[in-house]
Enzyme design. Structure first.
Site, PDB file in Angstrom:
ATOM      1  N   GLU A 187       0.821  -1.217   0.000  1.00  0.00           N
ATOM      2  CA  GLU A 187       0.000   0.000   0.000  1.00  0.00           C
ATOM      3  C   GLU A 187       0.852   1.263   0.000  1.00  0.00           C
ATOM      4  O   GLU A 187       0.363   2.347   0.293  1.00  0.00           O
ATOM      5  CB  GLU A 187      -0.969   0.042   1.201  1.00  0.00           C
ATOM      6  CG  GLU A 187      -1.535  -1.289   1.642  1.00  0.00           C
ATOM      7  CD  GLU A 187      -2.399  -1.976   0.607  1.00  0.00           C
ATOM      8  OE1 GLU A 187      -2.547  -1.441  -0.502  1.00  0.00           O
ATOM      9  OE2 GLU A 187      -2.941  -3.048   0.899  1.00  0.00           O
ATOM     10  N   ARG A 233       5.785   7.944  -7.228  1.00  0.00           N
ATOM     11  CA  ARG A 233       4.915   7.690  -8.389  1.00  0.00           C
ATOM     12  C   ARG A 233       4.401   9.015  -8.925  1.00  0.00           C
ATOM     13  O   ARG A 233       3.828   9.819  -8.189  1.00  0.00           O
ATOM     14  CB  ARG A 233       3.757   6.792  -7.954  1.00  0.00           C
ATOM     15  CG  ARG A 233       2.845   6.340  -9.078  1.00  0.00           C
ATOM     16  CD  ARG A 233       1.834   5.317  -8.607  1.00  0.00           C
ATOM     17  NE  ARG A 233       0.828   5.858  -7.723  1.00  0.00           N
ATOM     18  CZ  ARG A 233      -0.467   5.501  -7.737  1.00  0.00           C
ATOM     19  NH1 ARG A 233      -0.873   4.590  -8.587  1.00  0.00           N
ATOM     20  NH2 ARG A 233      -1.315   6.026  -6.887  1.00  0.00           N
ATOM     21  N   GLY A 250     -11.716   2.719 -19.569  1.00  0.00           N
ATOM     22  CA  GLY A 250     -13.140   3.030 -19.672  1.00  0.00           C
ATOM     23  C   GLY A 250     -13.596   3.426 -21.060  1.00  0.00           C
ATOM     24  O   GLY A 250     -14.774   3.774 -21.253  1.00  0.00           O
ATOM     25  N   ASP A 322      -0.791  -1.877 -10.771  1.00  0.00           N
ATOM     26  CA  ASP A 322      -0.906  -3.301 -10.477  1.00  0.00           C
ATOM     27  C   ASP A 322      -0.766  -4.082 -11.782  1.00  0.00           C
ATOM     28  O   ASP A 322      -1.353  -3.717 -12.810  1.00  0.00           O
ATOM     29  CB  ASP A 322      -2.269  -3.622  -9.858  1.00  0.00           C
ATOM     30  CG  ASP A 322      -2.402  -3.082  -8.452  1.00  0.00           C
ATOM     31  OD1 ASP A 322      -1.373  -2.835  -7.804  1.00  0.00           O
ATOM     32  OD2 ASP A 322      -3.554  -2.904  -7.999  1.00  0.00           O
ATOM     33  N   TRP A 374      -0.591   5.075  -0.512  1.00  0.00           N
ATOM     34  CA  TRP A 374      -1.161   5.435  -1.803  1.00  0.00           C
ATOM     35  C   TRP A 374      -2.679   5.550  -1.744  1.00  0.00           C
ATOM     36  O   TRP A 374      -3.320   5.934  -2.718  1.00  0.00           O
ATOM     37  CB  TRP A 374      -0.769   4.414  -2.877  1.00  0.00           C
ATOM     38  CG  TRP A 374      -1.369   3.040  -2.702  1.00  0.00           C
ATOM     39  CD1 TRP A 374      -0.778   1.964  -2.134  1.00  0.00           C
ATOM     40  CD2 TRP A 374      -2.680   2.600  -3.085  1.00  0.00           C
ATOM     41  NE1 TRP A 374      -1.621   0.877  -2.138  1.00  0.00           N
ATOM     42  CE2 TRP A 374      -2.811   1.249  -2.720  1.00  0.00           C
ATOM     43  CE3 TRP A 374      -3.768   3.223  -3.702  1.00  0.00           C
ATOM     44  CZ2 TRP A 374      -3.963   0.515  -2.934  1.00  0.00           C
ATOM     45  CZ3 TRP A 374      -4.930   2.489  -3.921  1.00  0.00           C
ATOM     46  CH2 TRP A 374      -5.011   1.151  -3.542  1.00  0.00           C
ATOM     47  N   ASP A 430      -4.998  -6.498   3.070  1.00  0.00           N
ATOM     48  CA  ASP A 430      -6.121  -6.676   2.143  1.00  0.00           C
ATOM     49  C   ASP A 430      -7.459  -6.662   2.859  1.00  0.00           C
ATOM     50  O   ASP A 430      -8.458  -6.163   2.330  1.00  0.00           O
ATOM     51  CB  ASP A 430      -5.965  -8.000   1.386  1.00  0.00           C
ATOM     52  CG  ASP A 430      -4.737  -8.011   0.522  1.00  0.00           C
ATOM     53  OD1 ASP A 430      -4.682  -7.233  -0.435  1.00  0.00           O
ATOM     54  OD2 ASP A 430      -3.814  -8.797   0.822  1.00  0.00           O
TER      55      ASP A 430
END
Length: 492
Positions: A187, A233, A250, A322, A374, A430
């Site tokens: 994370e 990032r 999308g 990811d 994040w 998680d």
């Protein structure tokens, strides 16, 4: 130095421990889909680059919990069955779909499943580690590791945090042959001082989210008074692809992840529109999707070049995603990835790894990082917010009980090993994430409770000296969660 600057792509492979834990949407089906649609094609892409002589293509993070599943004999057998079932489902779809576009899609699914079966049977039957090791040894990728079971490290007791980190790194070394020098912290969770644990464990570099550096992501930075380096990032670039509100996947032409043909289990539709109900979505057309891939690859390359030109020379851009985005969540992701990694060098951008960026001189001055992640708000609210306050309290209690139960010994104790394994699984980040985001929250609470209960049972047996019973219980649990054979409780 190339004309425009340097680009690093970091992809992070992680799924929670799912073996022996049910079916879609959060059990083994999830693992198998990601394996078939992301890990197989991304590795195929990297192996093709290796054959072309390319090196330092990207930085790949593989969490120890995922590596364990992709090497596990039970998971390998189950995935082989799943691939065969995928082919049967494609054949079934061909008999019931009448639309010509869907007929073509069923044929395409048959070919894809046959290819995946052949790849798995000829290259993956001994697990992921031999496949991954070739890419690491050949210098095609830089491998990032991480702590065992993907915990949110800032909420761990210092002693448990160090143990989880060293266990995870040792597990990767056991599987790949080399100990990772970098990690994608779970994370991107950070609390001040954690760099000292990293330095002690041999970790030289790690990833944080851009806001932790106040957006100053154009270079890596040493953290505090340590030699450990953090990379940020770049959200401006990263969010072109995947953001909380928008992104390329999308586009109306892309295959819709959420719309199923339930009799076959296949996904026959394109996105069509954001507010179009599933029954009104148009059939998937690969030709339209291919055009969108090229358009979005060109847009991304332009975005990277503009960003680099806006930075002081020499500039660095780090985009991180990811791995499951490429193929699992976004069907066309691997094709987009291939197009981008091909076009960036043609646009004058150096493509390399985090390690390569340091070798190229992208190192700025030291920084003091704030507590960060994040997640939403870029703080810790996802993992210690009001919705999961009870889980945070339970986890703190579990950690105290673990440290009180462990006793110094020179003799390895399988019951203690299993007790620690269950504790680490209960502490996985998680579960809190899924509760806070209301994504299979009941399942997440159940999983956390199951592992905490197993831990408590073993801890009680160990405390009262019921050695034989503890060993019997640990042996039975080990059959169901064969995770981290290298885990040695004596190190905690």
């Amino acid at each position: 130095m190339t004309e425009e600057g340097t680009f690093c792509l970091v992809v992070h492979s992680h799924l929670p421990w799912l073996a022996h834990h049910g079916s879609w949407p959060v059990g083994e089906e999830w693992l198998h889909q990601a394996w078939a649609h992301s890990y197989l094609p991304v590795v195929e892409l990297l192996e093709r680059y290796a054959a072309q002589g390319k090196r330092d293509v990207l930085t790949l993070g593989v969490t120890p919990v995922l590596a364990a599943q992709l090497d596990d004999p039970y998971c390998l057998r189950a995935f082989h069955d799943w691939l065969g079932n995928w082919q049967l489902r494609a054949d079934f779809a061909a008999t019931r779909w009448t639309d010509p576009l869907l007929k073509d899609l069923a044929a395409s699914e048959h070919r894809a499943s046959a290819k995946a079966l052949n790849t798995f049977e000829t290259q993956w039957r001994h697990g992921f580690s031999p496949v991954l090791r070739r890419l690491v040894d050949g210098g095609v990728i830089e491998l990032l590791g991480g702590p065992a079971t993907h915990p949110f490290q800032p909420l761990l007791d210092d002693r448990i945090r160090r143990f989880a980190l060293n266990t995870g790194l040792a597990d990767t070394e056991h599987r790949i042959g080399t100990r990772p020098q970098g990690i994608w912290a779970p994370e991107c969770g950070y609390s001040p001082g954690m760099e000292r644990d990293y330095a002690a464990a041999g970790v030289q570099r790690f990833l944080v989210d851009g806001p932790a550096l106040h957006g100053d992501t154009a270079a890596a930075h040493t953290v505090g008074d340590s030699d450990v380096v953090c990379f940020g990032r770049d959200l401006e670039v990263t969010y072109r692809v995947w953001s909380p509100k928008a992104g390329y996947p999308g586009d109306p032409a892309y295959r819709d992840f959420h719309t199923y043909d339930h009799p076959s289990g296949l996904k026959p539709s394109r996105v069509t529109g954001k507010h179009v109900p599933p029954e009104q979505k148009r059939p998937y057309e690969p030709e339209l999707a291919a055009v969108a891939v090229q358009r979005h690859a060109a847009d991304f390359v332009d975005t990277v070049v503009r960003r680099l030109r806006s930075l002081p020379k020499p500039g660095l851009v780090v985009a991180a995603y990811d791995t499951e985005l490429f193929g699992h969540w976004w069907h066309e992701g691997p094709a987009w990835l291939d197009a981008v990694l091909t076009a960036l060098p043609e646009a004058g951008v150096r493509v390399t790894t985090l390690r390569g960026a340091l070798e190229a001189g992208h190192l700025g001055g030291p920084v003091d990082l704030p507590a960060s992640s994040w997640g939403s708000g870029k703080d810790w609210r996802v993992w210690d917010g009001e919705q999961v306050a009870d889980m945070v309290a339970d986890n703190a209690k579990l950690q105290r009980a673990l440290l009180e139960t462990l006793r110094p010994t020179d003799v390895r104790d399988p019951a203690a090993d299993q007790m620690v394994r269950e504790a680490l699984l209960a502490l996985s980040s998680d579960w809190a994430f899924m509760v806070t985001k209301d994504s299979a929250a009941d399942y997440a609470r159940h999983r956390a409770s199951v592992h905490a209960g197993r831990f408590s049972h073993l801890a009680d047996l160990i405390r009262i000296g019921a050695t034989e019973k503890a060993l019997d219980v640990a042996g039975e649990l080990r059959k169901h969660d064969g995770l981290f054979g290298t885990l040695d409780a004596r190190g905690c």
